[in-house]
Design an enzyme around this catalytic site. Sequence first.
Site, PDB file in Angstrom:
ATOM      1  N   LEU A 105       0.809  -1.213   0.000  1.00 28.24           N
ATOM      2  CA  LEU A 105       0.000   0.000   0.000  1.00 28.24           C
ATOM      3  C   LEU A 105       0.846   1.270   0.000  1.00 28.24           C
ATOM      4  O   LEU A 105       1.661   1.476   0.903  1.00 28.24           O
ATOM      5  CB  LEU A 105      -0.937  -0.006   1.210  1.00 28.24           C
ATOM      6  CG  LEU A 105      -1.896   1.182   1.326  1.00 28.24           C
ATOM      7  CD1 LEU A 105      -2.850   1.205   0.142  1.00 28.24           C
ATOM      8  CD2 LEU A 105      -2.670   1.117   2.641  1.00 28.24           C
ATOM      9  N   ASP A 106       0.634   2.105  -1.020  1.00 23.64           N
ATOM     10  CA  ASP A 106       1.298   3.406  -1.144  1.00 23.64           C
ATOM     11  C   ASP A 106       2.818   3.299  -1.159  1.00 23.64           C
ATOM     12  O   ASP A 106       3.523   4.249  -0.780  1.00 23.64           O
ATOM     13  CB  ASP A 106       0.859   4.352  -0.017  1.00 23.64           C
ATOM     14  CG  ASP A 106      -0.606   4.737  -0.132  1.00 23.64           C
ATOM     15  OD1 ASP A 106      -1.092   4.841  -1.269  1.00 23.64           O
ATOM     16  OD2 ASP A 106      -1.260   4.921   0.904  1.00 23.64           O
ATOM     17  N   GLU A 107       3.351   2.152  -1.571  1.00 25.00           N
ATOM     18  CA  GLU A 107       4.799   1.968  -1.608  1.00 25.00           C
ATOM     19  C   GLU A 107       5.290   1.533  -2.991  1.00 25.00           C
ATOM     20  O   GLU A 107       6.394   1.017  -3.126  1.00 25.00           O
ATOM     21  CB  GLU A 107       5.228   0.945  -0.551  1.00 25.00           C
ATOM     22  CG  GLU A 107       4.988   1.408   0.877  1.00 25.00           C
ATOM     23  CD  GLU A 107       5.507   0.418   1.909  1.00 25.00           C
ATOM     24  OE1 GLU A 107       6.257  -0.500   1.526  1.00 25.00           O
ATOM     25  OE2 GLU A 107       5.171   0.567   3.099  1.00 25.00           O
TER      26      GLU A 107
END
Length: 291
Positions: free
Chosen positions: A234-236
């Site tokens: 997530l979001d990486e």
Amino acid sequence: MTNTVPAPDALRTEFVLTLSCPDRPGIVSAVAGTLAGLGSNIIESQQFGDADSDRFFMRVQFAAQVSATTLREALGVTADRFAMTWQMDAAGRPLRTLVMVSTAAHCLNDLVFRTRTEDLPVDLVAVVSNHTVLEPMARSHGIDFHHVPVTKDTKPAAEARLLDLVTTLDVELVVLARYMQVLSGDLCQALAERAINIHHSFLPSFAGARPYAQAHDRGVKLIGATAHYVTADLDEGPIIEQDVERVDHTRSVADLVRLGQDVERRALARAVRWHAEHRVLLNGHRTVVFR
């Protein structure tokens, strides 16, 4: 290599070639030689050798007077010689793009405006949302709107519906323009390297609800946004673009929200444009961006 007689000027077409491969001498010469042998003229060329991964990256825009099939056959021989991962596309061809939103309008509105003014080489074929708030905006611009609500129980069916739309509409790029749902690992894999997300750069410091209020309470001096490829982490995902805005103690929460939305718009628009222009190449969990 057998020389190919150039076609008439009326058949002149510009293409973009991108490639990556293990770094070694002779790559640039081989690519340029292959294109020259077909009577092509290189308009723009950028390359980068990464000492950490020992890989070479290249983007070439060129004008050709032979067919795409002829180009692919010749370039395929060169690609095999250097173990290249490569692709070629017509320069400036708009990518068929699906935008996912929830209730925030700023990123969708900006993408529509930039597309309509021909600033972005994308064709917005649909808007998908888990809410109906932005349906009037989408339809006012002549873009099909699909309401796909998501709950814990309906999430698998909702994601199956999304993938069906991606297939049916021949979608090449999915843009999460402040879509406030976490995609499953399976969906991220299905959309690998063709889905871009935008989020504020407070993460992970101010995750959860009202991040700008949290940031204001802590007296931040910089706010920002990150546009990245979507992955199961997530979001990486691999970062394409980031932008920041300096703030001070005089700024209210509302000011931070307004400035943050502007930063998000800018970062997302650049990421979408660079992807659509084939300027972004993956380098492991990082990117090479030929601006």
